[in-house]
Enzyme design. Structure first.
Site, mmCIF file in Angstrom:
data_model
loop_
_atom_site.group_PDB
_atom_site.id
_atom_site.type_symbol
_atom_site.label_atom_id
_atom_site.label_comp_id
_atom_site.label_asym_id
_atom_site.label_seq_id
_atom_site.Cartn_x
_atom_site.Cartn_y
_atom_site.Cartn_z
ATOM 1 N N LEU A 1 5.251 0.311 3.602
ATOM 2 C CA LEU A 1 4.425 -0.208 2.510
ATOM 3 C C LEU A 1 3.457 -1.291 3.002
ATOM 4 O O LEU A 1 2.718 -1.873 2.209
ATOM 5 C CB LEU A 1 5.327 -0.777 1.394
ATOM 6 C CG LEU A 1 6.227 0.258 0.707
ATOM 7 C CD1 LEU A 1 7.245 -0.439 -0.211
ATOM 8 C CD2 LEU A 1 5.396 1.253 -0.110
ATOM 9 N N PRO B 1 9.615 -4.702 0.206
ATOM 10 C CA PRO B 1 10.602 -4.572 1.282
ATOM 11 C C PRO B 1 9.926 -4.482 2.653
ATOM 12 O O PRO B 1 8.815 -3.952 2.774
ATOM 13 C CB PRO B 1 11.358 -3.276 0.941
ATOM 14 C CG PRO B 1 10.607 -2.617 -0.146
ATOM 15 C CD PRO B 1 9.676 -3.605 -0.766
ATOM 16 N N VAL B 2 10.619 -5.014 3.640
ATOM 17 C CA VAL B 2 10.060 -5.140 4.996
ATOM 18 C C VAL B 2 10.299 -3.851 5.790
ATOM 19 O O VAL B 2 11.326 -3.181 5.599
ATOM 20 C CB VAL B 2 10.733 -6.345 5.691
ATOM 21 C CG1 VAL B 2 10.338 -6.442 7.154
ATOM 22 C CG2 VAL B 2 10.357 -7.622 4.962
ATOM 23 N N ALA B 3 9.354 -3.499 6.663
ATOM 24 C CA ALA B 3 9.471 -2.313 7.532
ATOM 25 C C ALA B 3 9.796 -1.069 6.714
ATOM 26 O O ALA B 3 10.684 -0.296 7.034
ATOM 27 C CB ALA B 3 10.537 -2.538 8.615
ATOM 28 N N ALA B 4 9.035 -0.901 5.636
ATOM 29 C CA ALA B 4 9.331 0.149 4.662
ATOM 30 C C ALA B 4 8.258 1.225 4.590
ATOM 31 O O ALA B 4 8.398 2.190 3.849
ATOM 32 C CB ALA B 4 9.501 -0.492 3.278
ATOM 33 N N ASP C 1 -2.807 -1.663 10.087
ATOM 34 C CA ASP C 1 -2.926 -1.565 8.628
ATOM 35 C C ASP C 1 -3.650 -2.758 8.012
ATOM 36 O O ASP C 1 -3.925 -2.755 6.814
ATOM 37 C CB ASP C 1 -1.529 -1.488 7.988
ATOM 38 C CG ASP C 1 -0.868 -0.127 8.187
ATOM 39 O OD1 ASP C 1 -1.594 0.851 8.451
ATOM 40 O OD2 ASP C 1 0.366 -0.054 8.076
ATOM 41 N N GLY D 1 3.763 -4.339 3.919
ATOM 42 C CA GLY D 1 3.876 -5.693 3.350
ATOM 43 C C GLY D 1 3.498 -6.774 4.352
ATOM 44 O O GLY D 1 2.758 -7.701 4.016
ATOM 45 N N LYS E 1 0.850 -1.203 0.000
ATOM 46 C CA LYS E 1 0.000 0.000 0.000
ATOM 47 C C LYS E 1 0.876 1.240 0.000
ATOM 48 O O LYS E 1 2.046 1.224 0.411
ATOM 49 C CB LYS E 1 -0.949 0.035 1.192
ATOM 50 C CG LYS E 1 -0.300 0.149 2.589
ATOM 51 C CD LYS E 1 0.071 1.548 3.054
ATOM 52 C CE LYS E 1 0.603 1.554 4.492
ATOM 53 N NZ LYS E 1 1.498 2.648 4.825
HETATM 54 O O1 C5P Z 1 -0.916 -1.644 14.980
HETATM 55 P P1 C5P Z 1 0.527 -1.770 14.678
HETATM 56 O O2 C5P Z 1 1.188 -2.879 15.452
HETATM 57 O O3 C5P Z 1 0.828 -1.848 13.225
HETATM 58 O O4 C5P Z 1 1.206 -0.411 15.155
HETATM 59 C C1 C5P Z 1 2.574 -0.283 15.375
HETATM 60 C C2 C5P Z 1 2.835 0.907 16.276
HETATM 61 O O5 C5P Z 1 2.566 2.118 15.579
HETATM 62 C C3 C5P Z 1 1.966 0.982 17.513
HETATM 63 O O6 C5P Z 1 2.569 0.310 18.577
HETATM 64 C C4 C5P Z 1 1.893 2.472 17.791
HETATM 65 O O7 C5P Z 1 3.059 2.895 18.452
HETATM 66 C C5 C5P Z 1 1.951 3.075 16.417
HETATM 67 N N1 C5P Z 1 0.645 3.437 15.838
HETATM 68 C C6 C5P Z 1 -0.080 4.500 16.367
HETATM 69 N N2 C5P Z 1 -1.275 4.850 15.798
HETATM 70 C C7 C5P Z 1 -1.752 4.177 14.732
HETATM 71 C C8 C5P Z 1 -1.035 3.087 14.173
HETATM 72 C C9 C5P Z 1 0.163 2.749 14.757
HETATM 73 O O8 C5P Z 1 0.343 5.137 17.340
HETATM 74 N N3 C5P Z 1 -2.933 4.544 14.179
#
Ligand code: C5P
Length: 331
Positions: free
Chosen positions: A115, A110-113, A152, A117, A18
């Protein structure tokens, strides 16, 4: 008695990347997450998963392609455990628990990008496991399960452009685009953990800039009515600055700032940041234009005219925006 696993077939899923065309942070929620207003679009670039029912009790994962980190940490396993628990005995060979799956993941995103994935793989795993087991979950259950796996993940159940709000769990499909805009993606090899970016965001601002929200609302309205690829490209300047996380990401990885500027100078067009980064994007009216631009970036990185941060060369690719809802596409 017939063998229930023998009657099940492997399934294949395309798990798209995305891009956030806009990303407004509209507040901090009581649960610690941030409330967003963001236009998400899927890309043609995607991972490929196959899921095959196997005898035994342990799911397995075999990864090819780009580095995805240790397989045992992959979100695919959490997605499988969650969907198996939700299905219980309600699968084609029930009432016992649904069988183990052997998952093959060809990693192209790619990972942690920035995107998503891993989130897309998780959504494709939920969907693919249900089909492989001949099981059903209603939309609400599927959505709740996706939201538990990550912010996501619910977007990928929509299958096309969407307005994403809340922490990511409120997904409203948008009509989308006519034409097929091209995109160049450049992902430098630098670590930008999403929690660090949100923490930096809180430290410097506490709240998003209202201007980004306005751009996001405006784009969502335009995509609700359908926008042409050319009109989207014409908005690239506004979209490139319509990301409230940009100052925070720049604080976490300061080297990204001159690189983004250099990329924009090389391509003679606005360059944006997807999500919390580090992927940078530039929009084109067609895939062929994007391909030519990606080649120019490759050449500039190769000859040292453009110096990317990180220990090795960035990931560079030309792809397209999937501008409208699609039936399952498998390549
Ligand atoms: O939900 P996910 O594990 O992908 O989120 C990773 C981190 O990103 C969360 O621990 C939080 O710190 C941050 N986050 C946030 N608000 C969002 C999405 C993610 O603060 N809407």
């Amino acid at each position: 008695m017939s063998d229930p696993i023998g009657r099940l077939s492997p399934v294949v899923r395309h798990a798209p990347a995305k891009l956030n065309l806009t990303l407004a942070v509209t507040g901090r929620r009581d649960d610690g997450y941030h409330a967003l207003h963001s236009v998400f679009v899927p890309l043609a670039l995607g991972d490929r998963l196959s899921l095959a029912p196997i005898a035994g009790h342990r799911d397995s994962l075999h990864v090819t392609g780009l580095d995805a980190g240790p397989p045992e940490d992959n979100l695919v396993f959490r997605a499988l455990a969650a969907v198996r628990a939700a299905v219980g005995g309600g699968w084609a060979g029930g009432p016992g628990p649904a069988p183990a799956l052997a998952v093959r993941l060809d990693k192209r995103i790619p990972v942690a990008a920035g995107l998503a994935g891993g989130s897309s793989d998780a959504a494709a795993t939920v969907d693919g496991a249900l089909e492989a087991w001949g099981a059903e979950l209603d939309d609400d259950a599927r959505h709740a399960l996706a939201a538990r796996l990550g912010s996501d993940v619910p977007f990928f159940l929509a299958g096309g452009p969407a307005l994403v709000e809340g922490r990511g769990e409120q997904v409203v499909p948008l009509l989308g685009l006519h034409g097929v805009p091209g995109v160049v993606l450049v992902t430098p090899v630098v670590a930008v953990p999403t929690p660090d970016v949100f923490a930096a965001f809180d430290a410097i601002r506490g709240q998003g800039d209202g201007a980004v929200r306005q751009s996001s609302v405006h784009l969502a309205e335009e995509l609700r009515a359908k926008l042409s690829a050319a009109d989207l490209v014409a908005r690239a300047g506004v979209l490139a600055s319509a990301n409230d996380l940009l100052p925070a990401t720049s604080l976490v990885v300061p080297e990204l700032v001159p690189f983004k500027r250099g990329l924009s100078r090389l391509l003679h067009r606005p360059v944006g940041l997807s999500g919390s980064g580090p992927t940078l994007w530039a929009l084109y009216a067609s895939e062929s234009e994007a391909r030519a631009a990606a080649e120019a970036v490759e050449a500039a990185v190769h000859d040292g005219t453009l110096v990317a941060p990180g220990p090795s060369a960035p990931f560079i690719c030309a792809t397209t925006i999937v501008g409208h809802r699609q039936e399952e596409a498998v390549s």
